[in-house]
Design an enzyme around this catalytic site. Structure first.
Site, mmCIF file in Angstrom:
data_model
loop_
_atom_site.group_PDB
_atom_site.id
_atom_site.type_symbol
_atom_site.label_atom_id
_atom_site.label_comp_id
_atom_site.label_asym_id
_atom_site.label_seq_id
_atom_site.Cartn_x
_atom_site.Cartn_y
_atom_site.Cartn_z
ATOM 1 C CG ASP A 254 2.943 5.961 -40.932
ATOM 2 O OD1 ASP A 254 3.775 5.698 -40.056
ATOM 3 O OD2 ASP A 254 2.989 5.464 -42.076
ATOM 4 N NE ARG B 280 5.711 5.084 -29.723
ATOM 5 C CZ ARG B 280 5.280 6.321 -29.524
ATOM 6 N NH1 ARG B 280 4.292 6.814 -30.232
ATOM 7 N NH2 ARG B 280 5.833 7.071 -28.605
ATOM 8 C CG ASP C 282 12.202 10.396 -45.315
ATOM 9 O OD1 ASP C 282 13.357 10.848 -45.232
ATOM 10 O OD2 ASP C 282 11.225 10.894 -44.745
ATOM 11 C CG HIS D 24 14.724 4.708 -31.645
ATOM 12 N ND1 HIS D 24 15.771 4.989 -32.485
ATOM 13 C CD2 HIS D 24 13.687 4.375 -32.429
ATOM 14 C CE1 HIS D 24 15.369 4.809 -33.733
ATOM 15 N NE2 HIS D 24 14.117 4.432 -33.723
HETATM 16 C C1 LIG Z 1 10.066 5.028 -38.784
HETATM 17 N N1 LIG Z 1 9.193 3.920 -38.534
HETATM 18 C C2 LIG Z 1 8.053 3.704 -39.284
HETATM 19 C C3 LIG Z 1 7.822 2.419 -39.784
HETATM 20 N N2 LIG Z 1 6.745 2.166 -40.527
HETATM 21 C C4 LIG Z 1 5.874 3.153 -40.816
HETATM 22 N N3 LIG Z 1 4.802 2.912 -41.571
HETATM 23 N N4 LIG Z 1 6.064 4.412 -40.336
HETATM 24 C C5 LIG Z 1 7.126 4.720 -39.578
HETATM 25 O O1 LIG Z 1 7.269 5.887 -39.169
HETATM 26 N N5 LIG Z 1 8.687 1.436 -39.512
HETATM 27 C C6 LIG Z 1 9.907 1.642 -38.806
HETATM 28 C C7 LIG Z 1 9.770 2.758 -37.855
HETATM 29 C C8 LIG Z 1 8.876 2.334 -36.742
HETATM 30 N N6 LIG Z 1 8.657 3.408 -35.922
HETATM 31 C C9 LIG Z 1 7.454 3.843 -35.504
HETATM 32 C C10 LIG Z 1 7.487 4.977 -34.740
HETATM 33 C C11 LIG Z 1 6.306 5.478 -34.221
HETATM 34 C C12 LIG Z 1 5.118 4.826 -34.464
HETATM 35 C C13 LIG Z 1 3.913 5.376 -33.844
HETATM 36 O O2 LIG Z 1 4.017 6.287 -33.062
HETATM 37 N N7 LIG Z 1 2.738 4.893 -34.129
HETATM 38 C C14 LIG Z 1 1.566 5.449 -33.524
HETATM 39 C C15 LIG Z 1 0.429 5.542 -34.510
HETATM 40 C C16 LIG Z 1 0.714 6.590 -35.520
HETATM 41 C C17 LIG Z 1 -0.525 7.112 -36.168
HETATM 42 O O3 LIG Z 1 -0.824 6.753 -37.276
HETATM 43 N N8 LIG Z 1 -1.300 7.917 -35.492
HETATM 44 C C18 LIG Z 1 -2.465 8.547 -36.024
HETATM 45 C C19 LIG Z 1 -3.717 8.169 -35.309
HETATM 46 C C20 LIG Z 1 -3.444 7.705 -33.960
HETATM 47 C C21 LIG Z 1 -4.660 7.159 -33.250
HETATM 48 O O4 LIG Z 1 -4.791 5.990 -33.011
HETATM 49 N N9 LIG Z 1 -5.544 7.972 -32.851
HETATM 50 C C22 LIG Z 1 -6.502 7.513 -31.929
HETATM 51 C C23 LIG Z 1 -6.450 8.477 -30.742
HETATM 52 C C24 LIG Z 1 -5.071 8.670 -30.235
HETATM 53 C C25 LIG Z 1 -4.885 9.969 -29.476
HETATM 54 O O5 LIG Z 1 -3.711 10.363 -29.297
HETATM 55 O O6 LIG Z 1 -5.843 10.614 -29.036
HETATM 56 C C26 LIG Z 1 -7.860 7.519 -32.555
HETATM 57 O O7 LIG Z 1 -8.003 8.110 -33.636
HETATM 58 O O8 LIG Z 1 -8.725 6.930 -31.947
HETATM 59 C C27 LIG Z 1 -2.264 10.043 -35.911
HETATM 60 O O9 LIG Z 1 -1.281 10.457 -35.314
HETATM 61 O O10 LIG Z 1 -3.084 10.798 -36.473
HETATM 62 C C28 LIG Z 1 1.174 4.614 -32.350
HETATM 63 O O11 LIG Z 1 0.565 5.248 -31.497
HETATM 64 O O12 LIG Z 1 1.439 3.409 -32.294
HETATM 65 C C29 LIG Z 1 5.087 3.687 -35.226
HETATM 66 C C30 LIG Z 1 6.273 3.176 -35.760
HETATM 67 N N1 HCS Z 2 10.864 12.050 -42.349
HETATM 68 C C1 HCS Z 2 10.531 10.990 -41.436
HETATM 69 C C2 HCS Z 2 11.491 9.867 -41.579
HETATM 70 C C3 HCS Z 2 11.342 8.782 -40.577
HETATM 71 S S1 HCS Z 2 12.168 7.355 -41.034
HETATM 72 C C4 HCS Z 2 10.544 11.500 -40.017
HETATM 73 O O1 HCS Z 2 11.296 12.414 -39.757
HETATM 74 O O2 HCS Z 2 9.808 10.999 -39.187
#
Ligand SMILES: CN1c2c(nc(N)[nH]c2=O)NC[C@@H]1CNc1ccc(C(=O)N[C@@H](CCC(=O)N[C@@H](CCC(=O)N[C@@H](CCC(=O)O)C(=O)O)C(=O)O)C(=O)O)cc1
Ligand code: HCS
Ligand code: ZN
Length: 766
Positions: free
Chosen positions: A496, A522, A606, A702
């Protein structure tokens, strides 16, 4: 003394709802499977609150997607394009509104006040027909009752619902949305009548818009609505819940004079002046005061002694039997359960309380007020507070000195932006309408697996590095093939954009399961800032240099800015936010310097969350914008003229802060634009001069929909009507991490074709 919880996280302690939703959307499980997960989650949440001794337990705070969309469903306000033909709204129509479907785009999503949660914006107009079309609130009330829990059903209040809506497509922008009050109240009356018939004795209306600067017309709508509902509500205890800030004194007067309302909820964490207001303006006798003393937006254990003294002061003002201990807002904005944090350091863990622990805190405070103080619990809490105050891990004197030296100072690049752009162009030699992307490329299942296995030490560092390098090389190749001008490395090493930096900065802790819903399924896992922030080692330089070595085109260094790291983390509450922000700014500044020294000529910082952090009340904007913009400038004011600084923001409502954005003095800004009817462009139409590079997003990332070349070209032409050709960049709205390659490649192909098409047209017009 009674206790109350405003609302509770829906995702579950291990994000059970997220996985159930995504599996259903992927066609891998049935509606029944999804409903079973949802029912079990609701039951366990109600049981947990009941076991903890909470008197007023909320229902209808669960949602498959969003509580505002649920209200739209209740009101049957489905936009025409979803071809809904009436009857109870089912999952298919509901999810089409939330996410779009193969033929129809989703409804707009926007930020829920100043949080990182997003809601689905209702689209209304004079022809919208309202009818009672989702019995969710009543069903959930009955479901809890059948489990032996008498709950307080929660509805989004009618006035906040309208104030958060927008005129539907084709409806005049100036359409008075509040004029629809008389059309939606009959549906509210039907819901209330059914709740009463089911046995409800309390009802909660969330009216968070009451904390905004409202005009007299808007305030009059509250009086009108709750007067109109009076007879429907008679016999019920009615709680109007406000949160996220102090309620202005005029609004307080209006609110506390509503006859049909018997209880008021106030956020005493972000609302620091409410106690004084109650002292000076008084509180209506016989009504209940729900005191939001336990922070619903952070993860710190409550300072129970301090809360108790606040509550005692309130008791004297509102009456002993009329004070109810509560959370400052719904707990959906905090993490779910600390019990699942088995790897978190014990000392830091003792300083924390997630939603499950906050429920216990609320009840402990209520019992203490009633003369049944759990001395051992309070003593343990006091010890944790003392350990947090005195822990050497919290303080880094060098950082404190450096941050203190920044106060009252200013940081600006020496040369003005147009001269800088000239100097940069000499080195970069970019075509007119340069194309770029925002940073992330699709986060594939394979990538997530690699990161997970590396963290779990199942693969070696060597294997991890080689896998990420391979991904970067793939992303670079794709961009070269697409003929994009300024490249990105795709951010494959990042879980993230905030958590990744939090994991590498000192003063941060991170959790294993501290997920918070951001939108739909998400979630984000905000890191915890517990101490002074510093950067022990470079964080991104290795990856950026590796990526740059793979191409002769400029490769953007990719950083998250200090304001965004601050706003998307759980921030320490023992010093002002701006002090923490300055500390982060100094850490990012070091990273910028190292990237520049490493030969990176374009660096994007960003600030996606700068707008989101804007205080809800205008009187506080100037102070926030001053330190937020200053923090951004601190990160890059020292770079050479030839180093091009980009920033990116993914929120379209900038018109009110455009001068602060200009004041950030970035060389190029890329901004979300397409999802919100190009509201952004109107500011330039109104004559604001923007001299730096600017890339309003040309398509919505999106949605899985692939925009055509013509559509993108049309967007670019609209931009050229208000912006100079030589400052316009062509890019998507935001990063591509949530998309699939099957969508990204054709969308970017069309984006580059559109840019080329217009370049040709511009050249032949000369
Ligand atoms: C741009 N946006 C963001 C916001 N805030 C943030 N802190 N970051 C952002 O990017 N706010 C406004 C917007 C909101 N948009 C989003 C867009 C996408 C997500 C999202 O996809 N979230 C994921 C979790 C992301 C993450 O941290 N993943 C980790 C670990 C994932 C995980 O749980 N792994 C599991 C197994 C999963 C698997 O695929 O096998 C585990 O470990 O058990 C990673 O990628 O490493 C989501 O899935 O919700 C959020 C906000
Ligand atoms: N560099 C980040 C910005 C998201 S707001 C991305 O491309 O995901
Ligand atoms: Zn973005």
């Amino acid at each position: 003394m009674a206790s109350h919880i405003v609302g509770y996280p829906r995702m579950g302690p291990k994000r059970e709802l997220k996985f159930a939703l995504e599996s259903f959307w992927d066609g891998k499980s049935s509606a029944e499977d999804l409903e079973k997960v949802a029912t079990d989650l609701r039951a366990s949440i109600w049981k947990q609150m009941a076991d903890a001794g909470i008197k007023y337990i909320p229902s209808n705070t669960f949602s498959y997607y969003d509580q505002v969309l649920d209200t739209t469903a209740t009101l049957g306000a489905v936009p025409e394009r979803y071809s809904w033909t009436g009857g109870e709204i089912g999952l298919s129509t509901y999810f089409s509104m939330a996410r779009g479907n193969a033929t129809v785009p989703a409804m707009e999503m926007t930020k829920w006040f100043d949080t990182n949660y997003h809601f689905i914006v209702p689209e209304l107009g004079p022809n919208t027909k309202f009818s009672y079309s989702s019995h969710k609130a009543v069903n959930e009330y009955k479901e809890a009752k059948a489990l032996g829990v008498d709950t307080v059903p929660v509805l989004v209040g009618p006035v906040s619902y309208l104030l958060l809506s927008k005129p539907a497509k084709g409806v005049e922008k100036s359409f008075p949305l509040l004029s629809l009050l008389s059309s939606i109240l009959p549906v509210y009356k039907e819901v209330i009548a059914e709740l009463k018939a089911a046995g409800a004795t309390w009802i909660q209306f969330d009216e968070p818009t009451l904390v905004l600067d409202l005009d007299s017309h808007q305030l009059a709508a509250f009086s009108a609505a709750y007067t109109e509902l009076e007879s429907a509500l008679s016999g019920l205890n009615v709680l109007v819940e406000t949160y996220f800030a102090d309620i202005p004194s005029e609004s307080y007067k209006t609110l506390t004079s509503l006859n049909s309302v018997t209880a008021y909820g106030f956020d005493l964490i972000r609302g620091t002046k409410t106690l004084d207001l109650v002292k000076s303006a008084g509180f209506p006798s016989g009504k209940y005061f729900f005191a939001g003393v336990v922070d619903g937006r952070n993860i710190w254990a409550d300072d129970l002694a301090a809360s108790l003294s606040t509550l005692e002061a309130l008791e004297a003002l509102v009456g002993k039997d009329k004070l109810v201990v509560s959370t400052s807002c719904s707990l959906m904005h905090t993490a779910v359960d600390l019990v699942n944090e088995t790897k978190l350091d014990a000392e830091i863990k003792s300083w924390l309380a997630f939603a499950a622990q906050k429920v216990v805190e609320v009840n402990a405070l209520a019992k203490a007020l009633a003369g049944q103080k759990d001395e051992a619990y309070f003593a343990a809490n006091a010890a944790a507070q003392a350990s947090r105050r005195s822990s050497p891990r919290v303080t880094n004197e060098e950082v404190q000195k450096a941050a203190a030296a920044l106060k009252g100072s200013d940081h600006r690049r020496a040369t003005n932006v147009s001269a800088r752009l000239d100097a940069q162009q000499k080195k970069l030699n970019l075509p007119v309408l340069p194309t770029t992307t925002i940073g992330s490329f699709p986060q594939t299942v394979e990538l997530r697996r690699v990161r997970r296995e590396y963290k779990a030490k199942k693969i070696s560092e060597e294997e991890y590095i080689s896998a990420i390098k391979e991904e970067i090389s793939k992303v670079v190749k794709i961009q070269e093939e697409l003929d994009i001008d300024v490249l990105v490395h795709g951010e494959p090493e990042r879980n993230d954009m905030v958590e990744y930096f939090g994991e590498q900065l000192s003063g941060f802790a991170f959790t294993a399961n501290g997920w918070v819903q951001s939108y739909g399924s998400r979630c984000v896992k905000p890191p915890i800032i517990y101490g002074d922030v510093s950067r022990p080692n470079p964080m991104t330089v290795f990856w950026s240099k590796t990526a740059q070595s793979m191409t002769s085109r400029p490769m953007k260094g990719m950083l998250t800015g200090p304001v965004t790291i601050l706003n998307w983390s759980f921030v320490r509450n023992d010093q002002p936010r701006f002090e923490t922000c300055y500390q982060i700014a100094l850490a990012i500044k070091k990273e910028v310097e190292d990237l520049e020294a490493g030969g990176i000529q374009v660096i994007q910082i960003d600030e996606a969350a700068l707008r989101e952090g804007l205080p809800l009340r205008k009187a506080e904007h100037a102070f926030y914008l001053d330190w937020a913009v200053h923090s951004f400038r601190i990160t890059n004011s020292g770079v050479q003229d030839t180093t091009q600084i980009h920033t990116h923001m993914c929120y379209s409502n900038f018109n009110d802060i455009i001068h602060s954005i200009i004041n950030m003095d970035a060389d190029v800004i890329t901004i979300e634009n397409s999802r919100s009817d190009e509201k952004l462009l109107s500011v330039f139409r109104e004559g604001v001069k923007y001299g730096a590079g600017i890339g309003p997003g040309v398509y919505d990332i999106h949605s899985p929909r692939i925009p055509s070349t013509e559509e993108i070209a049309d967007r670019i032409n609209k931009m050229l009507a208000v912006l100079d050709t030589n400052i316009l960049w062509v890019n998507p709205d935001c990063g591509l991490k949530t998309r699939k390659y099957g969508e990204v490649k054709p969308a970017l192909t069309n984006m580059v074709s559109a840019a080329k098409l217009i370049r040709t047209q511009l050249a032949s017009a000369k």
